[in-house]
Design an enzyme around this catalytic site. Structure first.
Site, PDB file in Angstrom:
ATOM      1  N   ASN A  42     -34.284 -11.826  49.092  1.00  0.00           N
ATOM      2  CA  ASN A  42     -34.073 -12.912  47.663  1.00  0.00           C
ATOM      3  C   ASN A  42     -33.346 -14.077  47.732  1.00  0.00           C
ATOM      4  O   ASN A  42     -32.590 -14.659  47.011  1.00  0.00           O
ATOM      5  CB  ASN A  42     -34.350 -11.757  46.546  1.00  0.00           C
ATOM      6  CG  ASN A  42     -33.359 -11.201  46.248  1.00  0.00           C
ATOM      7  OD1 ASN A  42     -31.679 -11.063  47.131  1.00  0.00           O
ATOM      8  ND2 ASN A  42     -33.438 -10.488  45.185  1.00  0.00           N
ATOM      9  N   ASP A  57     -15.183   1.955  67.817  1.00  0.00           N
ATOM     10  CA  ASP A  57     -14.179   1.780  67.022  1.00  0.00           C
ATOM     11  C   ASP A  57     -13.396   0.935  68.105  1.00  0.00           C
ATOM     12  O   ASP A  57     -12.169   0.381  68.165  1.00  0.00           O
ATOM     13  CB  ASP A  57     -13.459   2.654  66.972  1.00  0.00           C
ATOM     14  CG  ASP A  57     -13.086   4.090  67.800  1.00  0.00           C
ATOM     15  OD1 ASP A  57     -13.403   3.689  69.314  1.00  0.00           O
ATOM     16  OD2 ASP A  57     -12.808   5.050  67.678  1.00  0.00           O
ATOM     17  N   ASP A 113     -19.594   2.343  71.645  1.00  0.00           N
ATOM     18  CA  ASP A 113     -17.842   2.720  70.817  1.00  0.00           C
ATOM     19  C   ASP A 113     -17.811   2.044  69.944  1.00  0.00           C
ATOM     20  O   ASP A 113     -16.940   0.609  70.169  1.00  0.00           O
ATOM     21  CB  ASP A 113     -17.089   2.481  71.961  1.00  0.00           C
ATOM     22  CG  ASP A 113     -15.882   2.259  71.867  1.00  0.00           C
ATOM     23  OD1 ASP A 113     -15.067   2.708  71.140  1.00  0.00           O
ATOM     24  OD2 ASP A 113     -14.691   1.877  72.686  1.00  0.00           O
ATOM     25  N   GLU A 162     -19.309   8.462  66.549  1.00  0.00           N
ATOM     26  CA  GLU A 162     -20.323   7.008  67.178  1.00  0.00           C
ATOM     27  C   GLU A 162     -21.672   8.182  68.356  1.00  0.00           C
ATOM     28  O   GLU A 162     -22.678   7.476  68.196  1.00  0.00           O
ATOM     29  CB  GLU A 162     -19.392   6.340  67.947  1.00  0.00           C
ATOM     30  CG  GLU A 162     -17.854   6.354  67.540  1.00  0.00           C
ATOM     31  CD  GLU A 162     -16.706   5.203  68.207  1.00  0.00           C
ATOM     32  OE1 GLU A 162     -16.422   4.303  67.728  1.00  0.00           O
ATOM     33  OE2 GLU A 162     -16.690   5.764  69.660  1.00  0.00           O
ATOM     34  N   ASP A 180      -1.168  26.808  61.408  1.00  0.00           N
ATOM     35  CA  ASP A 180      -1.426  27.949  60.237  1.00  0.00           C
ATOM     36  C   ASP A 180      -2.520  28.106  61.204  1.00  0.00           C
ATOM     37  O   ASP A 180      -3.348  28.526  60.864  1.00  0.00           O
ATOM     38  CB  ASP A 180      -1.623  27.118  59.185  1.00  0.00           C
ATOM     39  CG  ASP A 180      -1.544  28.418  58.537  1.00  0.00           C
ATOM     40  OD1 ASP A 180      -1.224  29.640  58.519  1.00  0.00           O
ATOM     41  OD2 ASP A 180      -2.166  28.333  56.924  1.00  0.00           O
ATOM     42  N   ASP A 217     -29.476 -13.623  46.867  1.00  0.00           N
ATOM     43  CA  ASP A 217     -28.817 -13.447  45.434  1.00  0.00           C
ATOM     44  C   ASP A 217     -27.269 -13.015  46.371  1.00  0.00           C
ATOM     45  O   ASP A 217     -26.294 -13.376  44.546  1.00  0.00           O
ATOM     46  CB  ASP A 217     -29.513 -12.782  44.619  1.00  0.00           C
ATOM     47  CG  ASP A 217     -29.257 -11.232  44.636  1.00  0.00           C
ATOM     48  OD1 ASP A 217     -29.550 -11.517  46.222  1.00  0.00           O
ATOM     49  OD2 ASP A 217     -29.483 -10.235  44.157  1.00  0.00           O
ATOM     50  N   ASP A 255     -21.862   0.426  47.696  1.00  0.00           N
ATOM     51  CA  ASP A 255     -21.597  -0.131  46.743  1.00  0.00           C
ATOM     52  C   ASP A 255     -20.366   0.620  45.740  1.00  0.00           C
ATOM     53  O   ASP A 255     -21.102   1.903  45.126  1.00  0.00           O
ATOM     54  CB  ASP A 255     -23.156   0.192  45.630  1.00  0.00           C
ATOM     55  CG  ASP A 255     -23.199   0.108  44.336  1.00  0.00           C
ATOM     56  OD1 ASP A 255     -22.226  -0.673  43.905  1.00  0.00           O
ATOM     57  OD2 ASP A 255     -24.436   0.878  43.742  1.00  0.00           O
TER      58      ASP A 255
END
Length: 554
Positions: free
Chosen positions: A536, A460, A458, A469, A230, A538, A493
């Site tokens: 720390n 990957d 590089d 990259e 398209d 943890d 996260d």
């Protein structure tokens, strides 16, 4: 979605980046205090480099000549460190950083009332990230209106695999019960179509600037066995309103993969003015994109299409005949080379039609040297950034890649120009020899262990250096704002509880990028990555530790 869908918790995010309630401030102070008494067992080579860069900036401002001598003085030390990276085969793909989430999009973004435009499957709105105040574009698609859900999933899959300066960036996706949302880079310069309407036609110099980008992105897509299907001026957006703004191809709703054997596709797709004759018969190949590009090329030089009529039926009838001319007065001052390139694109026999790679080598581009052919030089700072990147910790490299991916083009204008200059063959990535040549042409001395340096860039392991990259390795640390640092942290996260766990990092690093299940060896590698920055001890990384890793004050 291919990626794991998770619920995002807005309250935790707000606590970390915006309102910071008292309990979170106390928690951070406590961590800072405890960190002072902990003797870190891990040395941050990346941190040392960041401090060294600050020293270099002072030297550069006071004595530019002494600056280069100081750079060369530190080269031997970095070359020695690079030797130790020869056995480091850590590789990863940026695709894993484009996550999919479930939940209410409006908890995270404020959407504009009026749409910016309409695509194949939905409307696109301007959106502002509530926490970071970064503006994005959001494509909103109603599940009820989706007639072909697998095809839409394919659009998402295609976009996740693309990494090119002239391709719109997909950053993340959301999904609720009624709709799917694609979060993308925001382009503010308007459609190529609108500029054609406003100007009527383009001079050949500017036309070469536009067409080289179009042929380059088509070459990139076709090498990856992707046909857009398209190609039209409405599907190219200017990134900004500047006179030399790059264009971005959008709307992969009709895009399809093709195989290496017969290249054939049969679904009728496209727009009447731009559709290739073979598409109308239901048996065509990827060169239908070149026909459409030829029509677009014709239009931007004269202001009207080569095939026209009062209705779609009349237009398609003209397309089937494939007859057009250069008789209008608008063509009097157009070069024969430009007309020849149009003819090669608008060849009825697709077997004889030019491909994108051949189009980029056409004499017209050599005669009409546009903005891509400027004598671009890389300064010594870019080379130093390459070396610094090669010496980063694994998690730092992942973070820099996400930051490069999330950054807008305004911050990366110079690097983007350098990348396009180095990409001589228009494949959308650069070879190690092209980078080497670019450095040498800039008068820069290649470091020892140059092959090790290139292997680290590089990320990957493809053998070529992709756009992101290159940006991640060349990006100057001055772009590491808290917003961008948090963009990277938020990707890792996954459950948004304010901490990065081994499971989350393993999911980001391996999900969708690894054949088979995650092994114990993979888990151990992730644990080691966390240990390198977990001050720390943890077993997790909070935002304060993440900022410390990137050497940004919280």
């Amino acid at each position: 979605m291919n990626q794991l869908c998770v619920e995002r918790n807005l309250s935790i995010s707000t606590a970390y980046i915006k309102s910071k309630p008292k309990k979170y401030i106390e928690r951070i102070k406590k961590k800072k205090s405890s960190n002072k008494s902990i003797k870190s067992q891990h040395k941050f080579e990346g941190s040392k480099i960041a401090n060294k860069n600050n020293e270099l900036k002072d030297i550069k401002s006071k004595d530019p000549k002494h600056y280069e001598n100081h750079i060369n003085k530190n080269t031997k030390h970095k070359d020695i460190l690079l030797k130790s990276k020869r056995s480091d085969n850590f590789k990863f793909s940026r695709r894993g950083f484009i996550l999919s989430f479930t939940g209410n999009l409006e908890d995270f973004y404020n959407l504009s009332e009026e749409p910016l435009g309409k695509g194949t499957y939905g409307c696109v709105y301007k959106a502002t990230d509530k926490l970071l105040k970064i503006q994005r574009a959001v494509k909103v698609v109603s599940k009820k209106k989706l007639k072909n859900i697998p095809r839409f999933r394919q659009e998402i899959d295609i976009m996740k695999n693309l990494d090119h300066p002239n391709v719109i960036k997909l950053l993340e996706t959301f999904e609720d019960e009624e709709q799917i949302y694609l979060i993308m880079d925001l382009c503010t310069g308007g459609e190529l179509f609108d500029k054609i309407i406003k100007k009527g036609s383009f001079v050949e110099m500017y036309a070469s600037f536009i067409m080289k980008q179009i042929f380059s992105v088509l070459n990139y897509l076709h090498i990856r066995n992707i046909c857009h299907r398209d190609i039209k001026p409405e599907n190219f957006l200017f990134y900004d309103k500047s006179t030399e703004s790059l264009i971005k191809i959008i709307d992969f709703g009709l895009a399809a993969y093709f195989n290496d054997i017969d290249y054939e596709m049969k679904t009728k797709a496209g727009t009447p003015y731009y559709v290739a004759p073979q598409v109308l018969t239901g048996c065509y190949d990827y060169k239908c994109d070149l026909w459409s590009a030829g029509v677009l090329f014709y239009i931007i030089l004269c202001g009207y299409p080569p095939f026209y009529g009062e209705s779609d039926h009349e237009i398609l009838s003209m397309v089937k005949k494939g007859k057009y001319n250069f008789k209008g007065k608008e063509w009097n001052n157009i070069s024969e080379e430009a007309k020849d390139l149009i003819k090669r694109c608008l060849t009825i026999d697709s077997g004889k039609r030019i491909n994108a790679s051949e189009a980029l080598k056409h004499p017209w581009f050599k005669k009409k040297k546009g903005s891509f052919n400027l004598d671009v030089k890389m300064d010594i700072h870019v080379l130093e950034n390459f070396k610094n990147y090669a010496l980063l910790l694994k998690l730092q490299k992942l973070a820099m890649t996400i930051i490069a991916q999330q950054s807008n083009d305004y911050d990366l204008q110079q690097l983007k120009t350098v990348f396009l200059y180095l990409d001589e063959d228009g494949k959308g990535n650069i070879t190690k020899n092209q980078l080497k040549k670019g450095l040498e042409n800039s008068g820069l001395k290649l470091p020892q262990n140059f092959d090790v340096l290139l292997d680290q860039i590089d990320s990957d392991g493809s053998g070529r250096i992709d756009y992101t990259e290159f940006l991640a390795a060349a990006l100057d640390r001055k772009h590491l704002s808290k917003k961008l640092i948090y963009c990277a942290f938020r990707v890792f996260d996954v459950d948004n509880d304010g901490e990065i766990t081994t499971a989350e990092l393993a999911h980001i690093l391996y999900n969708g990028n690894k054949k088979g299940s995650i092994t114990q060896k993979d888990v151990n590698q992730v644990k080691k990555m966390i240990q390198e920055v977990d001050k720390n001890n943890d077993g997790k990384i909070d935002f304060y530790e993440f900022c410390e890793m990137m050497k940004l004050k919280y």
